[in-house]
Design a protein around this motif. Structure first.
Motif, PDB file in Angstrom:
ATOM      1  N   ASP A   1      25.927  75.259  68.921  1.00 53.14           N
ATOM      2  CA  ASP A   1      26.340  74.193  69.840  1.00 53.14           C
ATOM      3  C   ASP A   1      27.449  73.341  69.233  1.00 53.14           C
ATOM      4  N   ALA A   2      27.354  73.056  67.937  1.00 53.41           N
ATOM      5  CA  ALA A   2      28.383  72.242  67.280  1.00 53.41           C
ATOM      6  C   ALA A   2      29.722  72.978  67.276  1.00 53.41           C
ATOM      7  N   GLU A   3      29.685  74.281  66.995  1.00 56.21           N
ATOM      8  CA  GLU A   3      30.929  75.063  67.007  1.00 56.21           C
ATOM      9  C   GLU A   3      31.515  75.146  68.409  1.00 56.21           C
ATOM     10  N   MET A   4      30.652  75.275  69.414  1.00 50.14           N
ATOM     11  CA  MET A   4      31.121  75.351  70.799  1.00 50.14           C
ATOM     12  C   MET A   4      31.744  74.017  71.217  1.00 50.14           C
ATOM     13  N   ASN A   5      31.135  72.899  70.847  1.00 55.05           N
ATOM     14  CA  ASN A   5      31.696  71.581  71.174  1.00 55.05           C
ATOM     15  C   ASN A   5      33.055  71.390  70.497  1.00 55.05           C
ATOM     16  N   LYS A   6      33.148  71.796  69.240  1.00 53.18           N
ATOM     17  CA  LYS A   6      34.413  71.683  68.507  1.00 53.18           C
ATOM     18  C   LYS A   6      35.501  72.530  69.172  1.00 53.18           C
ATOM     19  N   LEU A   7      35.129  73.746  69.585  1.00 51.79           N
ATOM     20  CA  LEU A   7      36.076  74.626  70.254  1.00 51.79           C
ATOM     21  C   LEU A   7      36.549  74.035  71.582  1.00 51.79           C
ATOM     22  N   MET A   8      35.607  73.485  72.357  1.00 48.66           N
ATOM     23  CA  MET A   8      35.972  72.896  73.646  1.00 48.66           C
ATOM     24  C   MET A   8      36.865  71.674  73.452  1.00 48.66           C
ATOM     25  N   GLU A   9      36.625  70.884  72.410  1.00 46.71           N
ATOM     26  CA  GLU A   9      37.472  69.729  72.119  1.00 46.71           C
ATOM     27  C   GLU A   9      38.893  70.180  71.791  1.00 46.71           C
ATOM     28  N   ARG A  10      39.019  71.255  71.003  1.00 43.47           N
ATOM     29  CA  ARG A  10      40.351  71.776  70.674  1.00 43.47           C
ATOM     30  C   ARG A  10      41.074  72.271  71.926  1.00 43.47           C
ATOM     31  N   VAL A  11      40.320  72.908  72.837  1.00 44.40           N
ATOM     32  CA  VAL A  11      40.920  73.384  74.089  1.00 44.40           C
ATOM     33  C   VAL A  11      41.408  72.204  74.912  1.00 44.40           C
ATOM     34  N   ARG A  12      40.609  71.136  75.007  1.00 43.06           N
ATOM     35  CA  ARG A  12      41.022  69.948  75.753  1.00 43.06           C
ATOM     36  C   ARG A  12      42.277  69.320  75.150  1.00 43.06           C
ATOM     37  N   LEU A  13      42.315  69.222  73.825  1.00 46.04           N
ATOM     38  CA  LEU A  13      43.485  68.645  73.158  1.00 46.04           C
ATOM     39  C   LEU A  13      44.731  69.483  73.410  1.00 46.04           C
ATOM     40  N   GLN A  14      44.589  70.796  73.345  1.00 46.42           N
ATOM     41  CA  GLN A  14      45.745  71.659  73.586  1.00 46.42           C
ATOM     42  C   GLN A  14      46.246  71.532  75.019  1.00 46.42           C
ATOM     43  N   SER A  15      45.324  71.414  75.982  1.00 46.65           N
ATOM     44  CA  SER A  15      45.758  71.260  77.369  1.00 46.65           C
ATOM     45  C   SER A  15      46.452  69.915  77.574  1.00 46.65           C
ATOM     46  N   GLN A  16      45.963  68.862  76.901  1.00 49.63           N
ATOM     47  CA  GLN A  16      46.622  67.556  77.002  1.00 49.63           C
ATOM     48  C   GLN A  16      48.007  67.591  76.377  1.00 49.63           C
ATOM     49  N   VAL A  17      48.135  68.275  75.245  1.00 47.55           N
ATOM     50  CA  VAL A  17      49.447  68.391  74.597  1.00 47.55           C
ATOM     51  C   VAL A  17      50.417  69.130  75.501  1.00 47.55           C
ATOM     52  N   LYS A  18      49.961  70.206  76.138  1.00 47.34           N
ATOM     53  CA  LYS A  18      50.836  70.948  77.053  1.00 47.34           C
ATOM     54  C   LYS A  18      51.267  70.074  78.220  1.00 47.34           C
ATOM     55  N   MET A  19      50.328  69.279  78.760  1.00 43.88           N
ATOM     56  CA  MET A  19      50.647  68.408  79.876  1.00 43.88           C
ATOM     57  C   MET A  19      51.663  67.342  79.458  1.00 43.88           C
ATOM     58  N   LEU A  20      51.471  66.757  78.275  1.00 47.22           N
ATOM     59  CA  LEU A  20      52.407  65.738  77.789  1.00 47.22           C
ATOM     60  C   LEU A  20      53.791  66.339  77.536  1.00 47.22           C
ATOM     61  N   ASN A  21      53.830  67.544  76.975  1.00 49.44           N
ATOM     62  CA  ASN A  21      55.122  68.203  76.750  1.00 49.44           C
ATOM     63  C   ASN A  21      55.849  68.441  78.068  1.00 49.44           C
ATOM     64  N   ALA A  22      55.106  68.883  79.083  1.00 48.77           N
ATOM     65  CA  ALA A  22      55.718  69.119  80.389  1.00 48.77           C
ATOM     66  C   ALA A  22      56.254  67.818  80.971  1.00 48.77           C
ATOM     67  N   MET A  23      55.495  66.718  80.820  1.00 47.67           N
ATOM     68  CA  MET A  23      55.947  65.434  81.346  1.00 47.67           C
ATOM     69  C   MET A  23      57.196  64.951  80.612  1.00 47.67           C
ATOM     70  N   MET A  24      57.218  65.158  79.277  1.00 48.47           N
ATOM     71  CA  MET A  24      58.383  64.728  78.499  1.00 48.47           C
ATOM     72  C   MET A  24      59.617  65.537  78.872  1.00 48.47           C
ATOM     73  N   LEU A  25      59.453  66.834  79.079  1.00 42.17           N
ATOM     74  CA  LEU A  25      60.587  67.662  79.483  1.00 42.17           C
ATOM     75  C   LEU A  25      61.112  67.233  80.843  1.00 42.17           C
ATOM     76  N   LYS A  26      60.188  66.924  81.759  1.00 41.64           N
ATOM     77  CA  LYS A  26      60.592  66.493  83.095  1.00 41.64           C
ATOM     78  C   LYS A  26      61.342  65.164  83.022  1.00 41.64           C
ATOM     79  N   ALA A  27      60.826  64.242  82.205  1.00 37.30           N
ATOM     80  CA  ALA A  27      61.487  62.944  82.056  1.00 37.30           C
ATOM     81  C   ALA A  27      62.858  63.111  81.408  1.00 37.30           C
ATOM     82  N   GLY A  28      62.967  64.027  80.455  1.00 34.28           N
ATOM     83  CA  GLY A  28      64.249  64.284  79.808  1.00 34.28           C
ATOM     84  C   GLY A  28      65.269  64.851  80.782  1.00 34.28           C
ATOM     85  N   GLU A  29      64.812  65.727  81.689  1.00 32.85           N
ATOM     86  CA  GLU A  29      65.718  66.292  82.686  1.00 32.85           C
ATOM     87  C   GLU A  29      66.183  65.213  83.655  1.00 32.85           C
ATOM     88  N   GLU A  30      65.274  64.316  84.062  1.00 32.45           N
ATOM     89  CA  GLU A  30      65.656  63.227  84.968  1.00 32.45           C
ATOM     90  C   GLU A  30      66.643  62.300  84.274  1.00 32.45           C
TER      91      GLU A  30
END
Length: 148
Positions: A87-116
């Motif tokens: 369970d601890a390993e699964m929670n750690k893995l899910m946290e890493r997945v959430r962080l990676q998805s947030q990083v991807k979302m922030l990168n997309a927002m920054m690229l969009k803002a840079g284009e604007e």
């Protein structure tokens, strides 16, 4: 991925025939012929029961694997099933997945803002060019009026 990856392109019926020919030749040269030799050597000794070609191929595989293992190389074959995550390993893995998805979302927002921002900068440059052209027109017209 390897840097020096080679891609083989099979084109048309002739390519399929050539690929099939290569596979058959490799199988004959590295499996069937040594199996035939192993069968012939085994059958040469009359005290032992005779074997067929299939059994000769199996004998060749046994000899080849024995020689491979005797040279100290390790075989990378495993039949174990993977262990389940705790369970601890699964929670750690899910946290890493959430962080990676947030990083991807922030990168997309920054690229969009840079284009604007880039688009706004180009509009500003166009406005400056238009203003410069108008200033030149006004200056030339005023110089012409002064000369008159």
């Amino acid at each position: 991925m390897k840097r020096k990856t080679r891609v083989i392109q099979i084109d048309g019926f002739r390519g399929l025939v050539l690929a099939l020919f290569a596979v058959v030749c490799l199988a004959a040269g590295f499996v069937a012929f040594p199996g035939f030799v192993a069968m012939s050597i085994w059958n040469h000794f009359q005290a032992l029961p005779a074997i067929n070609l299939f059994q000769g191929v199996l004998l060749w595989i046994i000899v080849a694997m024995s020689l491979y293992l005797a040279n100290g190389r390790k075989v990378q074959i495993s039949f174990a099933s993977p262990r389940e995550l705790t369970d601890a390993e699964m929670n750690k893995l899910m946290e890493r997945v959430r962080l990676q998805s947030q990083v991807k979302m922030l990168n997309a927002m920054m690229l969009k803002a840079g284009e604007e921002h880039k688009d706004l900068g180009q509009d500003t440059l166009k406005n400056k060019d238009l203003n410069a052209d108008e200033t030149k027109n006004v200056e030339t017209s005023s110089h012409e009026e002064i000369k008159k």
